[in-house]
Design an enzyme around this catalytic site. Structure first.
Site: not given
Ligand code: NAD
Length: 485
Positions: A246, A174, A171, A224, A229
């Site tokens: 991650e 979005e 996935k 994310g 997480g």
């Molecule tokens: P997010 O956690 O809001 O979303 C990440 C993904 O998770 C999206 O595809 C979202 O639709 C999905 N998601 C949301 N709720 C969910 C649920 N309940 N169950 C399963 N999936 C769900 O993060 P974001 O705003 O897309 O990205 C930014 C974040 O990502 C920042 O905190 C950043 O530090 C982190 N990030 C970490 C790394 C790493 O390698 N550690 C790399 C890139 C980004």
């Protein structure tokens, strides 16, 4: 308007529901995104389960050939993919082309080579017992991505999964569904059979959580926020699904007085402002020896003020725009709060209204209080905080005074001090006298609330393998345990 489909069992799927996505720089509407439901997740999981029977049985060398083919095709289509990537993320085209796409090609090349080198071990336990470990593909894996490096992070997940023999239900965010779909189509054109990579578009609440809960899924690889997480950890408990997470970061960069200031400034321009600071390893806490902080700040502020912010598709732009309006507001409110809590604004601190979209000016704020929100929270924008330290001991305490543990940097000409401090900083990926650039050969992943598990390197491949032990009796006759009757 263009429609962004899902890809299930090799077929492009359109659903009844869709959302409109805009280009965050020009604010033009660019496409409608298919929003799937549990039904499509189920179809994708079943298609991946069927494909696993074929893909996991292919010799590693044949999977490797296909991965090499993928990397060649991506290289050929680099320019097109970079433009798609820049259109949906707002990152400079120069970064898409010269960094992200190069990283994608290198990741597929690296795992192409590893696909034929998946080995177990053998051990002679005693003269009659041989133990053999076999590495097997873990099964169907769920992969959930954020929006900040849509193609690079997709490659970090897809390439090791394919090399190991796993099949995939992925996935994308979005906000960035388009580039990942193109990448999956290239993989199929390069020889990956239908059903091996399934892309399911949709929201995290519906599609993301039903991937995590689906009984066919053997492992989830998530990148994310820490908040999501933790939700995934809860949802994965239904099937005890294996996880790698991650998550967020709040990287410190410790700069001692004997650093090579010129290189250090150069690295920190990239460290703080590459990808608009929408980067989990972005340097957001510059910790600077009090003896050089004034000199450092003067040069740093002057250099940062010259970074060329512009429309992302202009190849001369060095910093683009943020991903969305809510994200811009979030970044701005962090800056406002940081200043209200005593931070001294040295540069930026406002939107850039020269352009139509969600542009935020590169921002530097000096803080002296570890309770300041800018010291604690991940801003995920072009905002760098600077703070001084008086001793090596204090620098280490400040560096570790965070719930995150993803990345960090150390600057000094004293090699013994550099190594000593690198042992004390509690983060999974450190740089000494350089900053940024994560290469496929090296294992990457955080500690503490930055998550667990690794991506990249051999450790990243092992995440997709399970170890089976087979003990073999090689003697003539088993010794008796139960009497002789
Ligand atoms: P997010 O956690 O809001 O979303 C990440 C993904 O998770 C999206 O595809 C979202 O639709 C999905 N998601 C949301 N709720 C969910 C649920 N309940 N169950 C399963 N999936 C769900 O993060 P974001 O705003 O897309 O990205 C930014 C974040 O990502 C920042 O905190 C950043 O530090 C982190 N990030 C970490 C790394 C790493 O390698 N550690 C790399 C890139 C980004």
């Amino acid at each position: 308007m263009k429609y962004i489909h899902s890809l299930i069992n090799g077929e492009l799927i359109k659903t009844d529901k869709s959302i409109t996505r805009e280009n965050p720089a020009s604010l033009e509407k660019i496409y409608e995104v298919s929003m799937c439901s549990e039904k499509e997740v189920d179809l994708a999981c079943n298609s991946a389960q069927k494909a696993f029977k074929v893909w996991s049985k292919l010799p590693g060398s044949e999977r490797g050939e296909i991965l090499f083919n993928i990397s060649r095709r991506i290289k050929d289509k680099s320019e097109t993919l970079s433009k798609i990537n820049t259109n949906e993320t707002g990152k400079p085209l120069k970064e898409s082309m010269l960094v992200e796409l190069k990283g994608v090609v290198k990741t597929f090349e690296y795992y192409a080579g590893l696909a034929s080198k998946i080995n177990g071990t053998s051990q002679t336990i005693n003269e009659n017992l041989l133990s053999v470990t076999i590495k097997e593909a873990i099964g169907v894996v769920g992969q959930i991505l954020p929006w900040n490096f849509p193609l690079l992070l997709a490659a970090w997940k897809i390439a090791p999964a394919l090399a190991s023999g796993c099949t995939i239900v992925l996935k994308p965010s979005e906000l960035t569904p388009s580039g990942t779909l193109e990448l999956a189509k290239i993989c199929e054109d390069a020889g990956v059979p239908p059903g091996v990579i399934n892309i399911v578009q949709g929201s995290g609440e519906v599609v993301g959580s039903s991937i995590v809960k689906h009984e066919i899924i053997s492992k989830i690889s998530f990148t994310g926020s820490t908040k999501v997480g933790k939700q995934i950890v809860k949802n994965s408990s239904e099937n005890l699904t294996k996880l790698s997470l991650e998550l967020g970061g709040k990287a410190p960069n410790i700069i001692f007085a004997d650093s090579n200031i010129e290189s250090c400034i150069e690295a920190n321009l990239r460290g703080g402002f590459f990808n608009q600071g929408e980067n989990c390893t972005a340097v957001t806490r510059l910790l600077i020896d009090e003896k050089i902080i004034d000199e450092f700040i003067e040069i740093y502020v002057s250099k940062v003020s010259k970074i060329n912010q512009g429309m992302p598709n202009d190849i001369t732009s060095e910093i683009g725009c943020l991903i969305s309006e809510p994200h811009l507001k979030k970044v701005d409110s962090y800056v406002e709060q940081g200043v209200a809590e005593g931070g001294e604004l040295l540069l930026g601190g406002e939107t850039n209204s020269e352009f139509p979209g969600y542009f935020y000016k590169p921002t530097i704020i000096k803080i002296n209080d570890t309770n300041n929100i800018l010291f604690k929270d991940e801003v995920f924008g072009p905002v760098v905080s600077v703070m001084s330290f008086a001793s090596e001991e204090e620098a280490v305490i400040l560096a570790n005074q965070t719930s995150y543990g993803l990345a960090g940097g150390i600057w000094t000409q004293d090699i013994s001090r550099a190594i000593k401090v690198s042992r004390l900083v509690d983060a999974g990926y450190l740089w000494i006298n350089t900053y940024g650039g994560i290469i496929p050969e090296t294992p990457y992943g955080g500690f503490k609330q930055s998550g667990y598990g690794k991506e990249l390197g051999i450790e990243g491949l092992n995440e997709y393998l399970k170890t089976k032990n087979v003990s073999i009796f090689t003697g003539d006759k088993l010794p008796k345990w139960y009497g002789n009757n």
